[in-house]
Write a protein that holds these residues in place. Structure first.
Motif, short mmCIF file in Angstrom:
data_model
loop_
_atom_site.label_atom_id
_atom_site.label_comp_id
_atom_site.label_asym_id
_atom_site.label_seq_id
_atom_site.Cartn_x
_atom_site.Cartn_y
_atom_site.Cartn_z
N THR A 1 -9.28 -1.75 -2.67
CA THR A 1 -9.62 -0.66 -3.58
C THR A 1 -10.49 0.36 -2.85
O THR A 1 -11.19 0.03 -1.90
CB THR A 1 -10.35 -1.19 -4.83
N GLU B 1 0.87 -1.18 0.00
CA GLU B 1 0.00 0.00 0.00
C GLU B 1 0.90 1.22 0.00
O GLU B 1 1.79 1.34 0.84
CB GLU B 1 -0.91 -0.02 1.24
N ASP B 2 0.71 2.13 -0.98
CA ASP B 2 1.64 3.25 -1.10
C ASP B 2 1.39 4.36 -0.08
O ASP B 2 2.28 5.15 0.20
CB ASP B 2 1.62 3.82 -2.52
N ARG C 1 -14.45 0.22 -9.69
CA ARG C 1 -14.66 0.37 -11.14
C ARG C 1 -14.70 -1.01 -11.79
O ARG C 1 -13.83 -1.84 -11.58
CB ARG C 1 -13.54 1.20 -11.75
N THR D 1 5.29 -0.16 -3.25
CA THR D 1 5.16 -0.21 -4.72
C THR D 1 4.91 -1.65 -5.18
O THR D 1 5.18 -2.60 -4.45
CB THR D 1 6.45 0.29 -5.41
N ASP E 1 -2.86 -3.02 -2.74
CA ASP E 1 -3.68 -1.89 -3.18
C ASP E 1 -3.72 -1.95 -4.70
O ASP E 1 -2.69 -2.16 -5.35
CB ASP E 1 -3.04 -0.59 -2.70
N ILE E 2 -4.89 -1.80 -5.29
CA ILE E 2 -5.00 -1.87 -6.75
C ILE E 2 -4.22 -0.74 -7.42
O ILE E 2 -3.58 -0.93 -8.43
CB ILE E 2 -6.48 -1.87 -7.20
N GLN E 3 -4.27 0.47 -6.83
CA GLN E 3 -3.60 1.62 -7.44
C GLN E 3 -2.33 1.96 -6.67
O GLN E 3 -2.39 2.44 -5.54
CB GLN E 3 -4.54 2.81 -7.47
N THR F 1 -11.63 -2.39 -13.75
CA THR F 1 -10.48 -2.61 -12.87
C THR F 1 -10.64 -3.91 -12.10
O THR F 1 -9.70 -4.71 -11.99
CB THR F 1 -10.33 -1.43 -11.89
N PRO G 1 1.86 3.58 -7.35
CA PRO G 1 2.72 4.26 -8.32
C PRO G 1 3.81 3.34 -8.86
O PRO G 1 4.04 2.26 -8.32
CB PRO G 1 3.33 5.39 -7.48
N ASP H 1 1.36 -1.42 -11.20
CA ASP H 1 0.27 -1.12 -10.26
C ASP H 1 -0.10 -2.44 -9.58
O ASP H 1 0.54 -3.48 -9.78
CB ASP H 1 -0.92 -0.48 -10.97
#
Length: 201
Positions: free
Chosen positions: A83, A8-9, A87, A35, A54-56, A90, A58, A62
């Motif tokens: 998430t 998790e970023d 979406r 990351t 985490d899906i998103q 995704t 940096p 991803d």
């Protein structure tokens, strides 16, 4: 004991998740990363029972790309995706990447702990608030159709879309006609609304 790797970023969220997991008698956090690249490297090294991604994130990878690499290089690790927004596309991509579970970030701690236990046991877990998104109809648009519709939705006219995509105006008109038909829309505006609501553009 269920060993968990957290990817998790956002430092605050990662710290809170780690603290919640450590409160459980039957699980422990063996690593925390920010990351997708780190998640893959640590997952291959540590081989935890569960990787919470985490899906998103940096960087080059991803959460979904990291999940694909982990499935290939450390297939014994169960993947639980986090998430903040469900979406449709995704979530479908994450499912295709081999994720076994999906939870929203603000799920109650007890539900998250239970999800970790279940994916570690080989079950699939989908947060109720995300289930509807995953079972919605798949995206019927090709990437080119989606791009044409996205530009139309931004207000570009036929000539602008044609010039921007190096197409003839007739081809763009044909694309838009096909899109309206595919989405069972009343017109272009309705097609933009349908595609946007489903996360296709």
């Amino acid at each position: 004991m269920i060993n968990v790797l957290l990817a998790e970023d956002m430092h605050l969220i990662r710290g809170a998740l780690a603290a919640l997991i450590e409160l459980e008698d039957d699980m422990r956090v063996v690593g925390e990363v920010a990351t997708g690249e780190e998640a893959v490297a640590r997952g291959v090294e540590l081989r935890p029972e569960v990787v919470v991604l985490d899906i998103q994130m940096p960087g080059r990878l991803d959460g979904i790309a990291a999940a694909e690499e982990l499935r290939a290089r450390a297939p014994e690790c169960a993947l639980l995706m986090l998430t903040s927004a469900g979406r449709t596309e995704t979530l479908r991509r994450a499912l295709a990447a081999g994720a076994r579970g999906f939870m929203v970030k603000d799920a109650p701690p007890a539900r998250l702990a239970e999800a970790i236990r279940r994916v570690a046991a080989g079950e699939s877990v989908i947060d109720p608030s995300l289930a509807a998104a995953i079972t919605e109809r798949p995206n019927p648009l090709t990437p080119r159709e989606a791009e044409v519709l996205r530009r139309a939705g931004e207000g570009a006219d036929l000539a602008e879309i044609a010039a921007g995509l190096f197409l003839s105006k007739g081809t763009v008109r044909n694309y838009l006609g096909a899109i309206v038909t595919k989405l069972d829309a009343r017109n272009r505006l309705d097609a933009v609304r349908i595609a946007a609501e489903n996360g296709w553009i």
